[in-house]
Design a protein around this motif. Structure first.
Motif, PDB file in Angstrom:
ATOM      1  N   VAL A  10       0.860  -1.171   0.000  1.00  0.00           N
ATOM      2  CA  VAL A  10       0.000   0.000   0.000  1.00  0.00           C
ATOM      3  C   VAL A  10       0.902   1.228   0.000  1.00  0.00           C
ATOM      4  CG1 VAL A  10      -1.739   1.292   1.270  1.00  0.00           C
ATOM      5  CG2 VAL A  10      -1.823  -1.209   1.227  1.00  0.00           C
ATOM      6  N   VAL A  11       0.717   2.085  -0.993  1.00  0.00           N
ATOM      7  CA  VAL A  11       1.504   3.310  -1.110  1.00  0.00           C
ATOM      8  C   VAL A  11       0.541   4.490  -1.021  1.00  0.00           C
ATOM      9  CG1 VAL A  11       2.979   4.674  -2.625  1.00  0.00           C
ATOM     10  CG2 VAL A  11       3.258   2.198  -2.542  1.00  0.00           C
ATOM     11  N   PRO A  12       0.730   5.377  -0.057  1.00  0.00           N
ATOM     12  CA  PRO A  12      -0.145   6.540   0.042  1.00  0.00           C
ATOM     13  C   PRO A  12      -0.063   7.378  -1.248  1.00  0.00           C
ATOM     14  CG  PRO A  12       1.203   6.344   2.014  1.00  0.00           C
ATOM     15  CD  PRO A  12       1.734   5.359   1.017  1.00  0.00           C
ATOM     16  N   PRO A  13      -1.193   7.719  -1.845  1.00  0.00           N
ATOM     17  CA  PRO A  13      -1.177   8.411  -3.134  1.00  0.00           C
ATOM     18  C   PRO A  13      -0.906   9.911  -3.062  1.00  0.00           C
ATOM     19  CG  PRO A  13      -3.429   8.033  -2.446  1.00  0.00           C
ATOM     20  CD  PRO A  13      -2.552   7.362  -1.427  1.00  0.00           C
ATOM     21  N   ARG A  14      -0.831  10.470  -1.865  1.00  0.00           N
ATOM     22  CA  ARG A  14      -0.687  11.927  -1.727  1.00  0.00           C
ATOM     23  C   ARG A  14       0.517  12.456  -2.519  1.00  0.00           C
ATOM     24  NH1 ARG A  14      -0.769  15.729   3.617  1.00  0.00           N
ATOM     25  NH2 ARG A  14      -0.792  17.635   2.410  1.00  0.00           N
ATOM     26  N   ASN A  15       0.248  13.429  -3.374  1.00  0.00           N
ATOM     27  CA  ASN A  15       1.236  14.140  -4.188  1.00  0.00           C
ATOM     28  C   ASN A  15       1.931  13.297  -5.257  1.00  0.00           C
ATOM     29  OD1 ASN A  15       0.817  16.710  -3.103  1.00  0.00           O
ATOM     30  ND2 ASN A  15       2.192  16.274  -1.398  1.00  0.00           N
ATOM     31  N   THR A  16       1.512  12.060  -5.471  1.00  0.00           N
ATOM     32  CA  THR A  16       2.173  11.254  -6.499  1.00  0.00           C
ATOM     33  C   THR A  16       1.936  11.811  -7.899  1.00  0.00           C
ATOM     34  OG1 THR A  16       0.309   9.716  -6.557  1.00  0.00           O
ATOM     35  CG2 THR A  16       2.189   9.112  -5.168  1.00  0.00           C
ATOM     36  N   SER A  17       0.844  12.515  -8.103  1.00  0.00           N
ATOM     37  CA  SER A  17       0.583  13.098  -9.424  1.00  0.00           C
ATOM     38  C   SER A  17       1.020  14.564  -9.507  1.00  0.00           C
ATOM     39  CB  SER A  17      -0.900  12.980  -9.781  1.00  0.00           C
ATOM     40  OG  SER A  17      -1.673  13.756  -8.895  1.00  0.00           O
ATOM     41  N   LYS A  87      16.772  -4.576  -4.925  1.00  0.00           N
ATOM     42  CA  LYS A  87      17.522  -5.704  -4.394  1.00  0.00           C
ATOM     43  C   LYS A  87      17.207  -6.966  -5.188  1.00  0.00           C
ATOM     44  CE  LYS A  87      18.403  -4.260   0.233  1.00  0.00           C
ATOM     45  NZ  LYS A  87      19.819  -4.250   0.267  1.00  0.00           N
ATOM     46  N   PRO A  88      18.212  -7.795  -5.495  1.00  0.00           N
ATOM     47  CA  PRO A  88      17.990  -9.048  -6.224  1.00  0.00           C
ATOM     48  C   PRO A  88      16.998  -9.940  -5.492  1.00  0.00           C
ATOM     49  CG  PRO A  88      20.337  -8.579  -5.990  1.00  0.00           C
ATOM     50  CD  PRO A  88      19.610  -7.579  -5.162  1.00  0.00           C
ATOM     51  N   GLY A  89      16.165 -10.622  -6.250  1.00  0.00           N
ATOM     52  CA  GLY A  89      15.192 -11.547  -5.677  1.00  0.00           C
ATOM     53  C   GLY A  89      13.842 -10.939  -5.363  1.00  0.00           C
ATOM     54  N   LEU A  90      13.699  -9.605  -5.463  1.00  0.00           N
ATOM     55  CA  LEU A  90      12.418  -8.959  -5.215  1.00  0.00           C
ATOM     56  C   LEU A  90      11.834  -8.502  -6.543  1.00  0.00           C
ATOM     57  CD1 LEU A  90      13.332  -6.710  -2.150  1.00  0.00           C
ATOM     58  CD2 LEU A  90      12.222  -8.928  -2.142  1.00  0.00           C
ATOM     59  N   SER A  91      10.535  -8.596  -6.674  1.00  0.00           N
ATOM     60  CA  SER A  91       9.903  -8.156  -7.911  1.00  0.00           C
ATOM     61  C   SER A  91       9.350  -6.758  -7.749  1.00  0.00           C
ATOM     62  CB  SER A  91       8.788  -9.127  -8.315  1.00  0.00           C
ATOM     63  OG  SER A  91       7.755  -9.092  -7.366  1.00  0.00           O
ATOM     64  N   ALA A  92       8.943  -6.159  -8.849  1.00  0.00           N
ATOM     65  CA  ALA A  92       8.409  -4.795  -8.840  1.00  0.00           C
ATOM     66  C   ALA A  92       7.138  -4.720  -8.013  1.00  0.00           C
ATOM     67  CB  ALA A  92       8.136  -4.338 -10.271  1.00  0.00           C
ATOM     68  N   VAL A  93       6.853  -3.558  -7.480  1.00  0.00           N
ATOM     69  CA  VAL A  93       5.710  -3.340  -6.624  1.00  0.00           C
ATOM     70  C   VAL A  93       4.424  -3.334  -7.419  1.00  0.00           C
ATOM     71  CG1 VAL A  93       4.656  -1.753  -4.988  1.00  0.00           C
ATOM     72  CG2 VAL A  93       7.134  -1.984  -5.067  1.00  0.00           C
ATOM     73  N   GLY A  94       3.565  -4.319  -7.204  1.00  0.00           N
ATOM     74  CA  GLY A  94       2.265  -4.374  -7.853  1.00  0.00           C
ATOM     75  C   GLY A  94       2.305  -4.622  -9.350  1.00  0.00           C
ATOM     76  N   ILE A  95       3.480  -4.826  -9.904  1.00  0.00           N
ATOM     77  CA  ILE A  95       3.630  -5.085 -11.328  1.00  0.00           C
ATOM     78  C   ILE A  95       4.466  -6.350 -11.467  1.00  0.00           C
ATOM     79  CG2 ILE A  95       4.513  -4.235 -13.534  1.00  0.00           C
ATOM     80  CD1 ILE A  95       4.194  -1.406 -12.374  1.00  0.00           C
ATOM     81  N   SER A  96       3.890  -7.403 -12.036  1.00  0.00           N
ATOM     82  CA  SER A  96       4.619  -8.656 -12.093  1.00  0.00           C
ATOM     83  C   SER A  96       5.776  -8.622 -13.069  1.00  0.00           C
ATOM     84  CB  SER A  96       3.667  -9.802 -12.433  1.00  0.00           C
ATOM     85  OG  SER A  96       3.018  -9.534 -13.649  1.00  0.00           O
ATOM     86  N   GLU A  97       5.653  -7.878 -14.161  1.00  0.00           N
ATOM     87  CA  GLU A  97       6.740  -7.766 -15.122  1.00  0.00           C
ATOM     88  C   GLU A  97       6.783  -6.345 -15.659  1.00  0.00           C
ATOM     89  OE1 GLU A  97       6.641 -10.710 -18.182  1.00  0.00           O
ATOM     90  OE2 GLU A  97       5.983 -12.239 -16.774  1.00  0.00           O
ATOM     91  N   LEU A  98       7.977  -5.819 -15.867  1.00  0.00           N
ATOM     92  CA  LEU A  98       8.115  -4.486 -16.428  1.00  0.00           C
ATOM     93  C   LEU A  98       8.491  -4.580 -17.877  1.00  0.00           C
ATOM     94  CD1 LEU A  98       9.976  -2.649 -13.554  1.00  0.00           C
ATOM     95  CD2 LEU A  98       7.613  -2.441 -14.195  1.00  0.00           C
TER      96      LEU A  98
END
Length: 98
Positions: A10-17, A87-98
């Motif tokens: 969960v990422v707070p959306p405040r100011n992301t746009s 870090k190696p071994g971790l995938s992107a946040v909420g996106i399975s493939e980039l």
């Protein structure tokens, strides 16, 4: 996500746009229309949804890095440098493939 080995954060959306992914400047003036982002500080012009997605992804990466290191995560939509190495071994946040 669990089946594919990813994490859902969960990422707070405040100011992301409203945050420029190039220079980090935060302003409501950066987003005067729904579709267009234009940084009043550095002049970056981009699709507003793409800018928001970049900032959410960066905030998610920062949260993971901070959880691993024990450091408090930065506010959503912020960054400290031009690039972040995941870090190696971790995938992107909420996106399975980039």
């Amino acid at each position: 996500m669990e089946w594919r080995g990813g994490w859902l954060l969960v990422v707070p959306p405040r100011n992301t746009s409203r945050t420029c992914p190039r220079c980090g400047h935060v302003s409501a003036d950066n987003r005067r229309t729904q579709a267009r982002f234009e940084c009043v500080e550095c002049g970056l012009v981009e699709n507003a949804d793409l800018v928001g997605a970049i900032n959410v992804l960066r905030a998610g990466h920062a949260r993971i890095a901070c959880e691993v290191s024990g450091i408090k995560p930065p506010a959503a939509g912020t960054h400290r440098s031009g690039s972040f190495r995941f870090k190696p071994g971790l995938s992107a946040v909420g996106i399975s493939e980039l």
